[in-house]
Design a protein around this motif. Structure first.
Motif, PDB file in Angstrom:
ATOM      1  N   ARG A 276       9.522   7.359 -11.342  1.00 31.23           N
ATOM      2  CA  ARG A 276       9.989   6.521 -12.450  1.00 31.23           C
ATOM      3  C   ARG A 276      10.995   5.498 -11.912  1.00 31.23           C
ATOM      4  NH1 ARG A 276       9.326   6.981 -17.579  1.00 31.23           N
ATOM      5  NH2 ARG A 276       8.492   9.075 -17.434  1.00 31.23           N
ATOM      6  N   ASP A 277      10.980   4.309 -12.484  1.00 33.00           N
ATOM      7  CA  ASP A 277      11.907   3.237 -12.107  1.00 33.00           C
ATOM      8  C   ASP A 277      11.753   2.787 -10.655  1.00 33.00           C
ATOM      9  OD1 ASP A 277      12.972   3.244 -14.693  1.00 33.00           O
ATOM     10  OD2 ASP A 277      14.386   4.836 -14.156  1.00 33.00           O
ATOM     11  N   SER A 278      10.609   3.029 -10.065  1.00 37.17           N
ATOM     12  CA  SER A 278      10.376   2.577  -8.696  1.00 37.17           C
ATOM     13  C   SER A 278       9.729   1.197  -8.713  1.00 37.17           C
ATOM     14  CB  SER A 278       9.476   3.562  -7.951  1.00 37.17           C
ATOM     15  OG  SER A 278       8.180   3.576  -8.539  1.00 37.17           O
ATOM     16  N   ALA A 279       9.804   0.506  -7.588  1.00 33.80           N
ATOM     17  CA  ALA A 279       9.125  -0.784  -7.457  1.00 33.80           C
ATOM     18  C   ALA A 279       7.622  -0.597  -7.648  1.00 33.80           C
ATOM     19  CB  ALA A 279       9.423  -1.401  -6.099  1.00 33.80           C
ATOM     20  N   THR A 280       7.122   0.537  -7.219  1.00 32.35           N
ATOM     21  CA  THR A 280       5.697   0.816  -7.381  1.00 32.35           C
ATOM     22  C   THR A 280       5.317   0.861  -8.853  1.00 32.35           C
ATOM     23  OG1 THR A 280       5.742   2.120  -5.363  1.00 32.35           O
ATOM     24  CG2 THR A 280       3.833   2.405  -6.803  1.00 32.35           C
ATOM     25  N   ALA A 281       6.083   1.585  -9.643  1.00 32.78           N
ATOM     26  CA  ALA A 281       5.785   1.684 -11.077  1.00 32.78           C
ATOM     27  C   ALA A 281       5.791   0.302 -11.714  1.00 32.78           C
ATOM     28  CB  ALA A 281       6.793   2.602 -11.763  1.00 32.78           C
TER      29      ALA A 281
ATOM     30  N   VAL B  23       0.867  -1.182   0.000  1.00 28.10           N
ATOM     31  CA  VAL B  23       0.000   0.000   0.000  1.00 28.10           C
ATOM     32  C   VAL B  23       0.898   1.225   0.000  1.00 28.10           C
ATOM     33  CG1 VAL B  23      -1.824   1.249   1.204  1.00 28.10           C
ATOM     34  CG2 VAL B  23      -1.722  -1.242   1.363  1.00 28.10           C
ATOM     35  N   LEU B  24       0.592   2.164  -0.884  1.00 33.84           N
ATOM     36  CA  LEU B  24       1.418   3.355  -0.989  1.00 33.84           C
ATOM     37  C   LEU B  24       0.543   4.582  -1.191  1.00 33.84           C
ATOM     38  CD1 LEU B  24       4.436   4.325  -1.316  1.00 33.84           C
ATOM     39  CD2 LEU B  24       3.954   4.324  -3.756  1.00 33.84           C
ATOM     40  N   PRO B  25       0.756   5.653  -0.405  1.00 31.06           N
ATOM     41  CA  PRO B  25       0.040   6.899  -0.691  1.00 31.06           C
ATOM     42  C   PRO B  25       0.594   7.507  -1.976  1.00 31.06           C
ATOM     43  CG  PRO B  25       1.490   7.173   1.218  1.00 31.06           C
ATOM     44  CD  PRO B  25       1.629   5.757   0.769  1.00 31.06           C
TER      45      PRO B  25
END
Length: 147
Positions: free
Chosen positions: A60-65, A41-43
């Protein structure tokens, strides 16, 4: 006695249009996705675009993306007042895809949508709502006292 009885009035179930209108009044929500086979879960900063999609701004290039692209996600936002025990909460389920169309990306940049972290080159993710639900709770007759 169930939790709703403790809060006073019964929550009002909201339709999809009312949910999208309420979402457009807050700048941050929480996206729920899978990261390393576990729920995450990420805000995130977001906006509701005229066609009803949600645009999320991520680094950009995040684990979330990586975790959002081409997956089914949940998105939740709310506005709650703990003193009056009132407010609303909206939950959206849908498919998330990274925006790749240059015109859509430019439109998101022009709108001012940015991740909360300092990111000079943000990535935008579109969530197409498939299921939308929401609830509104009116002010309780018994406000919570200040601590």
């Amino acid at each position: 006695m169930d939790r709703d009885d403790e809060l006073g009035d019964e929550p009002e179930e909201l339709g999809a249009e009312a949910c999208l209108r309420l979402l457009s009044t807050v700048p941050v929500g929480r996206v729920v996705y899978t990261e390393h086979a576990l729920p995450a879960v990420l805000p995130v900063s977001f906006e509701v675009v005229p066609d009803g999609r949600l645009l999320l701004a991520v680094r950009r290039d995040s684990a979330t993306a990586r975790g959002l692209d081409g997956t089914v996600v949940a998105f939740q936002a709310d506005r709650l007042d703990p003193l009056t025990r009132s407010g609303w909460s909206v939950l959206v389920h849908g498919r998330a895809d990274i925006l790749r169309d240059p015109e859509q990306i430019l439109g998101a940049l022009r709108s001012g949508l940015r991740p909360w972290t300092d990111e000079p080159d943000p990535m935008f993710v579109a969530v197409v709502p498939e299921l939308i639900s929401g609830r509104r709770l009116s002010a309780s007759a018994h406000p919570v006292p200040h601590a």
